[in-house]
Write an enzyme that holds these catalytic residues in place. Sequence first.
Site, mmCIF file in Angstrom:
data_model
loop_
_atom_site.group_PDB
_atom_site.id
_atom_site.type_symbol
_atom_site.label_atom_id
_atom_site.label_comp_id
_atom_site.label_asym_id
_atom_site.label_seq_id
_atom_site.Cartn_x
_atom_site.Cartn_y
_atom_site.Cartn_z
ATOM 1 C CG ASP A 124 -26.053 -25.639 3.751
ATOM 2 O OD1 ASP A 124 -26.351 -26.323 4.735
ATOM 3 O OD2 ASP A 124 -25.359 -26.064 2.815
ATOM 4 C CG ASP A 162 -30.934 -27.828 6.730
ATOM 5 O OD1 ASP A 162 -31.616 -28.822 6.964
ATOM 6 O OD2 ASP A 162 -29.956 -27.833 5.978
ATOM 7 C CG ASP A 314 -27.338 -35.652 -0.052
ATOM 8 O OD1 ASP A 314 -28.457 -35.114 -0.055
ATOM 9 O OD2 ASP A 314 -27.176 -36.877 0.137
#
Length: 340
Positions: A124, A162, A314
Site C-alpha cells: 500500500d 493492488d 477504507d
Amino acid sequence: MPGRRTLTRTLIAASLAACAALTAACSGGSSSSAPPGSNPEPAAPSAGSPYWVDPESDAARQVRAWEAQGRTADAKALRRISTRPVADWPAGDRPGPGIEKAVRGAAPDGRTVLLVAYNIPHRDCGLYSAGGAHDAAAYRAWVGEFAAAIGDAPATVVLEPDAVSHIVDGCTPAQHHAERERLLAEAIGTLKANPRTKVYLDAGNPAWIDDPGKLVEPLKRAGVAKADGFSLNVSNFQRTEAVKAYGTRLSGLLGGRVHFVVDTSRNGDGPLPGDRQQAWCNPPGRALGTPPTTSTGDALLDSYLWIKRPGDSDGPCRGGPDAGTWWPDYALGLARRAKA
C-alpha cells in the site's frame, strides 16, 4: 482484517496530499427505522453461490445487537450483508488459525471458503493499509502457513489486491518490482499445490489503470498463467458492465481465455461522481452490488464476489475509522440502498 483501498490517481504526490487533507464527514446515521420504500428481506444466500457465510461476522453480530435493542428495521436491512458470503482477510503474522476456523465452519455443508491474501512486503505504498511482511523470507513463510491451513478444503483466494497495479502506476519503487513479481508467482505455486484451491491474481480496476495493456507483462511475470485468473474492482465501486468489458479486454491481451472474478460488494450505484482522487475512500451514497454468485452468464467471468467486506472502513476519511474497522452506519447505508 487488514483494510485496503485502490488509488485512482495520476500523480503519486497529489494522491498523498489529498489523503492527508481529507476532512469531509461521511453520510449515514444510526436511525432505528428504515426509510420509506426500503428493500424487502434478501433472498436465500445459497442461491447461485457455493461460498461459506460466517455466522459470527461483524454484520451478523450487529444484526443480533440491533435486534436486542429493538432496531428491527435496521437489523432486517443489514441481513442483506450478514446472510451473504464475504471474504475473510487473515491478518497478522499467523494467518493459519483464522483460516482453519473458517475451513471448519464451511466443512459441514461442503462450502468454499473465500479468502484474501494481503501481506506483500511494502504493501500500500505506506498509506492507509501500509504494512505487510517484513521481507521476502517472512512473506514466503506467511504464504506457506496460509496454504497449509487451507489444505484439501475447497477455497478461493484473491491474491494481493493492488500489488501488480502499484507496480504499473509507480507507487511501488522500481527496486522492489522484480522481487514482488517473483513472490507473487511463488505464492501462486504454493497455493495451487492444494488440490481444491483457486487463485485469482489482482489486476486493479478500469478507473485506475485505464489501459489494461500496461498490466499484461507484469501479470505474466507474476505468474497469472498458473493461476485460475485475475480479480478486478477489489474494494472499488466501478460499475459491473464497465469492469466486465475491461476484464474481457485484459483477458484477450493475455491470450484470450484467462478467466476473472469481479468484486461487486459496493458497486450497486457505481463510483462517486466527479471525485476521481477520493472516490475510493468511504464515498457516501453507495450501495451493495450484485450478490455473490457463480451464475454470471459470461464464459470468462467466473464469479461475482464480495471481496471487500461491506461496512469495513477504507480508512480515516470522511469520518470513518481506521482501514478495515467495522463501521455499522456505513454498512447500513450500503444495505438500505441495495437493489437486490
